[in-house]
Design a protein around this motif. Structure first.
Motif, PDB file in Angstrom:
ATOM      1  N   ASN A 161      -3.628  16.947   0.228  1.00  0.00           N
ATOM      2  CA  ASN A 161      -2.197  17.117   0.519  1.00  0.00           C
ATOM      3  C   ASN A 161      -1.981  17.619   1.944  1.00  0.00           C
ATOM      4  O   ASN A 161      -1.178  18.511   2.192  1.00  0.00           O
ATOM      5  CB  ASN A 161      -1.553  18.070  -0.491  1.00  0.00           C
ATOM      6  CG  ASN A 161      -1.640  17.527  -1.894  1.00  0.00           C
ATOM      7  OD1 ASN A 161      -1.510  16.328  -2.112  1.00  0.00           O
ATOM      8  ND2 ASN A 161      -1.867  18.398  -2.860  1.00  0.00           N
ATOM      9  N   ILE A 164       2.464  15.008   5.142  1.00  0.00           N
ATOM     10  CA  ILE A 164       3.623  14.496   4.421  1.00  0.00           C
ATOM     11  C   ILE A 164       4.179  13.337   5.244  1.00  0.00           C
ATOM     12  O   ILE A 164       4.379  13.465   6.456  1.00  0.00           O
ATOM     13  CB  ILE A 164       4.685  15.592   4.174  1.00  0.00           C
ATOM     14  CG1 ILE A 164       5.791  15.059   3.282  1.00  0.00           C
ATOM     15  CG2 ILE A 164       5.186  16.186   5.457  1.00  0.00           C
ATOM     16  CD1 ILE A 164       6.723  16.127   2.740  1.00  0.00           C
ATOM     17  N   ASP A 167       7.860   8.865   3.085  1.00  0.00           N
ATOM     18  CA  ASP A 167       8.261   8.690   1.692  1.00  0.00           C
ATOM     19  C   ASP A 167       8.399  10.020   0.952  1.00  0.00           C
ATOM     20  O   ASP A 167       8.708  10.056  -0.233  1.00  0.00           O
ATOM     21  CB  ASP A 167       7.289   7.766   0.953  1.00  0.00           C
ATOM     22  CG  ASP A 167       5.878   8.319   0.875  1.00  0.00           C
ATOM     23  OD1 ASP A 167       5.626   9.464   1.323  1.00  0.00           O
ATOM     24  OD2 ASP A 167       4.999   7.585   0.374  1.00  0.00           O
ATOM     25  N   LYS A 169       6.015  12.028   0.200  1.00  0.00           N
ATOM     26  CA  LYS A 169       4.805  12.332  -0.571  1.00  0.00           C
ATOM     27  C   LYS A 169       3.729  12.911   0.346  1.00  0.00           C
ATOM     28  O   LYS A 169       3.710  12.655   1.546  1.00  0.00           O
ATOM     29  CB  LYS A 169       4.268  11.071  -1.251  1.00  0.00           C
ATOM     30  CG  LYS A 169       5.214  10.503  -2.289  1.00  0.00           C
ATOM     31  CD  LYS A 169       4.633   9.243  -2.905  1.00  0.00           C
ATOM     32  CE  LYS A 169       5.631   8.643  -3.896  1.00  0.00           C
ATOM     33  NZ  LYS A 169       5.146   7.365  -4.431  1.00  0.00           N
ATOM     34  N   TYR A 170       2.822  13.660  -0.275  1.00  0.00           N
ATOM     35  CA  TYR A 170       1.693  14.249   0.442  1.00  0.00           C
ATOM     36  C   TYR A 170       0.478  13.325   0.352  1.00  0.00           C
ATOM     37  O   TYR A 170       0.251  12.694  -0.683  1.00  0.00           O
ATOM     38  CB  TYR A 170       1.336  15.614  -0.149  1.00  0.00           C
ATOM     39  CG  TYR A 170       2.415  16.641   0.095  1.00  0.00           C
ATOM     40  CD1 TYR A 170       2.434  17.373   1.281  1.00  0.00           C
ATOM     41  CD2 TYR A 170       3.407  16.861  -0.845  1.00  0.00           C
ATOM     42  CE1 TYR A 170       3.432  18.306   1.508  1.00  0.00           C
ATOM     43  CE2 TYR A 170       4.406  17.799  -0.619  1.00  0.00           C
ATOM     44  CZ  TYR A 170       4.412  18.518   0.564  1.00  0.00           C
ATOM     45  OH  TYR A 170       5.398  19.430   0.793  1.00  0.00           O
ATOM     46  N   TYR A 171      -0.288  13.284   1.427  1.00  0.00           N
ATOM     47  CA  TYR A 171      -1.477  12.437   1.496  1.00  0.00           C
ATOM     48  C   TYR A 171      -2.655  13.245   2.005  1.00  0.00           C
ATOM     49  O   TYR A 171      -2.501  14.212   2.754  1.00  0.00           O
ATOM     50  CB  TYR A 171      -1.230  11.240   2.422  1.00  0.00           C
ATOM     51  CG  TYR A 171      -0.221  10.285   1.841  1.00  0.00           C
ATOM     52  CD1 TYR A 171      -0.635   9.206   1.069  1.00  0.00           C
ATOM     53  CD2 TYR A 171       1.140  10.473   2.034  1.00  0.00           C
ATOM     54  CE1 TYR A 171       0.286   8.335   0.514  1.00  0.00           C
ATOM     55  CE2 TYR A 171       2.074   9.605   1.486  1.00  0.00           C
ATOM     56  CZ  TYR A 171       1.638   8.544   0.724  1.00  0.00           C
ATOM     57  OH  TYR A 171       2.559   7.688   0.176  1.00  0.00           O
TER      58      TYR A 171
END
Length: 181
Positions: A161, A164, A167, A169-171
């Motif tokens: 995470n 960010i 979208d 969302k965390y990556y």
């Protein structure tokens, strides 16, 4: 450090890879935010951590002199379309390694520019006493991860995470390293 210029032809596109020069600073200052805005694979939003012309001039001058640094430019018809950097440190405990980063204008993806910037950087590292190259890559950038693996990089860890994206969302960020054979 400086390297010899090399010419390439891939998919009908001719380009060269050479050491960055002080005269490249204005083009690099414009190019970096443009590339940042073309993909979320980069760490920055367009304009974040902006480096002005004098900033790039200082980086290029320092990288030209430091034996553990390398700044390369990919050039098509006198236009810089991508660049890469290897940055080492003078700290003795980390003097064996350099961090690698690369970016290429989206319109030139698929022309082998990123691959050849990486290849030239590895050649430089292997002949100049750099034992380890390290990099980080967004988990969704599967094409880059495959390329790095082909060149001997291994996954050393994952920062969960870590980023960010637009979208919301965390990556994860994948940490990769290549130890000189």
């Amino acid at each position: 450090m400086l390297i010899e210029t090399r010419h390439y032809q891939v998919n009908g596109i001719e380009y060269l890879i050479r050491s960055a020069e002080p005269a490249d600073a204005p083009a690099l200052s414009r190019l970096r935010p443009k590339i940042d805005g073309e993909t979320e694979n980069m760490d920055r939003e367009p304009g974040e951590a902006f480096i002005d012309v004098p900033g790039f001039e200082r980086i290029i001058a320092a990288d030209s002199e430091k034996p553990r640094n390398l700044f390369l430019a990919a050039v098509i018809q006198e236009r810089i379309v991508g660049f890469s950097r290897c940055e080492g440190t003078e700290l003795k405990r980390f003097s064996h390694k350099a961090d690698f980063g690369v970016c290429v204008l989206k319109e030139f993806w698929g022309c082998g520019i990123g691959r050849n910037l990486l290849q030239r950087s590895i050649e430089w590292a292997d002949t100049n006493g750099v034992m380890k190259m390290a990099l980080s890559v967004l988990e969704t950038n599967e094409k880059a991860i495959r390329l790095y693996r082909k060149f001997g990089f291994e996954v050393e860890g994952v920062l969960k995470n870590d980023k960010i994206l637009s979208d919301g969302k965390y990556y994860n960020t994948v940490i990769m390293g290549r130890f000189r054979p």
